[in-house]
Design a protein around this motif. Structure first.
Motif, PDB file in Angstrom:
ATOM      1  N   GLU A  21      11.237  -3.761  -7.331  1.00 43.63           N
ATOM      2  CA  GLU A  21       9.875  -3.643  -7.833  1.00 43.63           C
ATOM      3  C   GLU A  21       9.892  -3.669  -9.357  1.00 43.63           C
ATOM      4  N   VAL A  22       8.865  -4.271  -9.962  1.00 38.99           N
ATOM      5  CA  VAL A  22       8.744  -4.341 -11.413  1.00 38.99           C
ATOM      6  C   VAL A  22       7.360  -3.841 -11.813  1.00 38.99           C
ATOM      7  N   HIS A  23       7.333  -2.922 -12.752  1.00 40.21           N
ATOM      8  CA  HIS A  23       6.059  -2.441 -13.303  1.00 40.21           C
ATOM      9  C   HIS A  23       6.105  -2.638 -14.809  1.00 40.21           C
ATOM     10  N   THR A  24       5.249  -3.536 -15.324  1.00 39.95           N
ATOM     11  CA  THR A  24       5.229  -3.828 -16.753  1.00 39.95           C
ATOM     12  C   THR A  24       4.415  -2.780 -17.498  1.00 39.95           C
ATOM     13  N   LEU A  25       4.973  -2.256 -18.573  1.00 33.45           N
ATOM     14  CA  LEU A  25       4.311  -1.225 -19.365  1.00 33.45           C
ATOM     15  C   LEU A  25       3.562  -1.848 -20.537  1.00 33.45           C
ATOM     16  N   ASP A  26       2.709  -1.055 -21.173  1.00 33.82           N
ATOM     17  CA  ASP A  26       1.992  -1.510 -22.362  1.00 33.82           C
ATOM     18  C   ASP A  26       2.831  -1.356 -23.630  1.00 33.82           C
ATOM     19  N   GLU A  27       4.003  -0.770 -23.482  1.00 37.63           N
ATOM     20  CA  GLU A  27       4.856  -0.495 -24.636  1.00 37.63           C
ATOM     21  C   GLU A  27       5.570  -1.769 -25.088  1.00 37.63           C
ATOM     22  N   GLU A  28       5.414  -2.113 -26.360  1.00 37.17           N
ATOM     23  CA  GLU A  28       6.141  -3.235 -26.933  1.00 37.17           C
ATOM     24  C   GLU A  28       7.496  -2.755 -27.462  1.00 37.17           C
ATOM     25  N   ARG A  32       7.577  -6.730 -23.650  1.00 40.51           N
ATOM     26  CA  ARG A  32       7.040  -5.517 -23.048  1.00 40.51           C
ATOM     27  C   ARG A  32       8.134  -4.830 -22.235  1.00 40.51           C
ATOM     28  N   ALA A  33       8.199  -3.515 -22.360  1.00 46.50           N
ATOM     29  CA  ALA A  33       9.149  -2.744 -21.561  1.00 46.50           C
ATOM     30  C   ALA A  33       8.695  -2.735 -20.100  1.00 46.50           C
ATOM     31  N   VAL A  34       9.628  -2.564 -19.198  1.00 46.81           N
ATOM     32  CA  VAL A  34       9.319  -2.523 -17.770  1.00 46.81           C
ATOM     33  C   VAL A  34      10.026  -1.345 -17.117  1.00 46.81           C
ATOM     34  N   VAL A  35       9.492  -0.919 -15.994  1.00 47.02           N
ATOM     35  CA  VAL A  35      10.169   0.057 -15.141  1.00 47.02           C
ATOM     36  C   VAL A  35      10.644  -0.683 -13.901  1.00 47.02           C
ATOM     37  N   LEU A  36      11.947  -0.646 -13.655  1.00 44.23           N
ATOM     38  CA  LEU A  36      12.536  -1.332 -12.521  1.00 44.23           C
ATOM     39  C   LEU A  36      12.871  -0.340 -11.414  1.00 44.23           C
ATOM     40  N   ARG A  37      12.571  -0.721 -10.191  1.00 41.32           N
ATOM     41  CA  ARG A  37      13.166  -0.049  -9.031  1.00 41.32           C
ATOM     42  C   ARG A  37      14.252  -0.993  -8.554  1.00 41.32           C
ATOM     43  N   TYR A  38      15.489  -0.520  -8.608  1.00 43.81           N
ATOM     44  CA  TYR A  38      16.647  -1.406  -8.523  1.00 43.81           C
ATOM     45  C   TYR A  38      17.631  -0.892  -7.477  1.00 43.81           C
ATOM     46  N   VAL A  92       9.596 -10.445 -14.508  1.00 43.97           N
ATOM     47  CA  VAL A  92      10.568 -10.041 -15.515  1.00 43.97           C
ATOM     48  C   VAL A  92      10.516 -10.991 -16.711  1.00 43.97           C
ATOM     49  N   ALA A  93      10.426 -12.301 -16.419  1.00 44.68           N
ATOM     50  CA  ALA A  93      10.379 -13.294 -17.495  1.00 44.68           C
ATOM     51  C   ALA A  93       9.114 -13.135 -18.343  1.00 44.68           C
ATOM     52  N   THR A  94       7.986 -12.867 -17.696  1.00 41.03           N
ATOM     53  CA  THR A  94       6.736 -12.676 -18.429  1.00 41.03           C
ATOM     54  C   THR A  94       6.826 -11.489 -19.369  1.00 41.03           C
ATOM     55  N   ALA A  95       7.396 -10.387 -18.887  1.00 45.00           N
ATOM     56  CA  ALA A  95       7.568  -9.208 -19.740  1.00 45.00           C
ATOM     57  C   ALA A  95       8.518  -9.500 -20.889  1.00 45.00           C
TER      58      ALA A  95
END
Length: 340
Positions: free
Chosen positions: A203-210, A152-158, A144-147
């Motif tokens: 779960e965290v999935h980092t997207l390519d979207e800025e 970068r936007a991320v998709v969270l499973r929360y 999360v910190a890196t994104a």
């Protein structure tokens, strides 16, 4: 005072590049005329800076010039080591970087400041979690910190705690807050800015979207407002109580004198208030609401009945010594004196 201001002016130009006299005056909280005089003093001292007139003008240092002057006073050097959070830095993946940075800063300090900074470093420790709370396990914090750093936007499973239920959501991480040993993510999303507990992220999935943080967003100001709103939603009722001076002190209420103090305090619910007021023991008497008073009275009657007479089981003395068996005694090596 002026020497400190000259150092600040020099460091502003070094770190930010070209700045107008008006902008420098705002930062230094002085008049534009004072900035002119300070710039002349720096130039006379041999600092290579120059000014440009016009709309895009301002003062700046000659390209490549950097001062080795830290400008640190004794108090500033001590504060620099006080603000280091080794535990938080390690969780974010910057533990080694923080250690290296501190070594470099210590090496750059004069001997007298180095000694004071080292004394601060070895005399203070921040233990963020609450006394009886466990250390927050947040395995997805580095991702999360890196994104967040990379915007970068991320998709969270929360795991939402209210239901509880799992949700999936695309968010833009604006900032991270460490409160009482627990990490919180402040992020923008379809429904506005929301706060997420990082240890509840599955779960965290980092997207390519800025993404771009909205103009005017300030993490500290947002968090302060969030806490005010949270407390207003949390305490939806109130209780009328009488407190001894000790009870008033423990509850954060100003006592009316040496006797009992009657006051109204906000409560979240009957269940929550029941537990909190029992902690105060004989230092509180609940007057209202009647449901809460009856609930506490019933608990007290149950406790009185339970503690009448001798306990059902007793510690058997050691047959050889006549003393309780060591296995029943607390371990003095791990004893905590006066926990909060």
């Amino acid at each position: 005072m002026r020497a400190s201001r000259l150092v600040t002016l020099l460091l502003l130009l070094q770190n930010r590049g070209r700045m107008t006299a008006c902008r420098l005056a705002e930062e230094l909280e002085v008049s534009v005329r004072t900035v002119y005089r300070d710039v002349e003093a720096l130039a006379a001292a041999g600092i290579p800076l120059y000014g440009q007139a016009g709309h895009a003008g301002g003062y700046q240092l000659v390209d490549g010039y950097r001062t080795r002057l830290t400008g640190l006073t004794a108090d500033e050097a001590q504060a620099a080591f006080l603000t280091a959070l080794p535990g938080a830095a390690a969780q974010l993946g910057f533990g080694d970087a923080l250690t290296t940075a501190q070594l470099k800063l210590r090496a750059a300090l004069p001997a007298e400041l180095r000694e004071q900074a080292e004394r601060i470093r070895t005399s203070f420790l921040l233990d963020a979690p609450g006394w009886y709370g466990e250390v927050d396990r947040a395995p997805h914090l580095p991702a999360v910190a890196t994104a967040m750093w990379a915007r970068r936007a991320v998709v969270l499973r929360y795991l939402r705690w209210r239901a509880p239920e799992e949700i999936e959501r695309r968010v833009e991480p604006y900032g991270l807050v460490l409160k009482a040993g627990r990490w919180y993510l402040v992020a923008g999303g379809p429904s506005g800015i929301r706060t997420y507990r990082v240890d509840q992220i599955l779960e965290v999935h980092t997207l390519d979207e800025e993404f771009v943080i909205p103009d005017g967003f300030d993490l500290a100001a947002h968090w302060s407002g969030y806490l005010v709103d949270f407390r207003s939603r949390l305490h939806t009722g109130e209780a009328l109580v009488r407190l001894t001076p000790e009870g008033a002190r423990r509850l954060g209420v100003t006592p009316a004198g040496d006797g009992w103090t009657q006051t109204r305090v906000p409560i979240e619910s009957i269940d929550q208030a029941h537990q909190e007021f029992l902690r105060l023991g004989t230092d509180v008497e609940v007057m209202a609401p009647a449901e809460l008073r009856d609930r506490i009275a019933e608990t007290v009657r149950t406790l009185a009945t339970r503690y009448e007479g001798r306990p059902r089981t007793e510690v058997s003395p050691d047959l050889a010594t006549g003393h309780p068996h060591p296995g029943n005694a607390p371990d003095s090596r791990t004893r905590v004196e006066d926990p909060p």
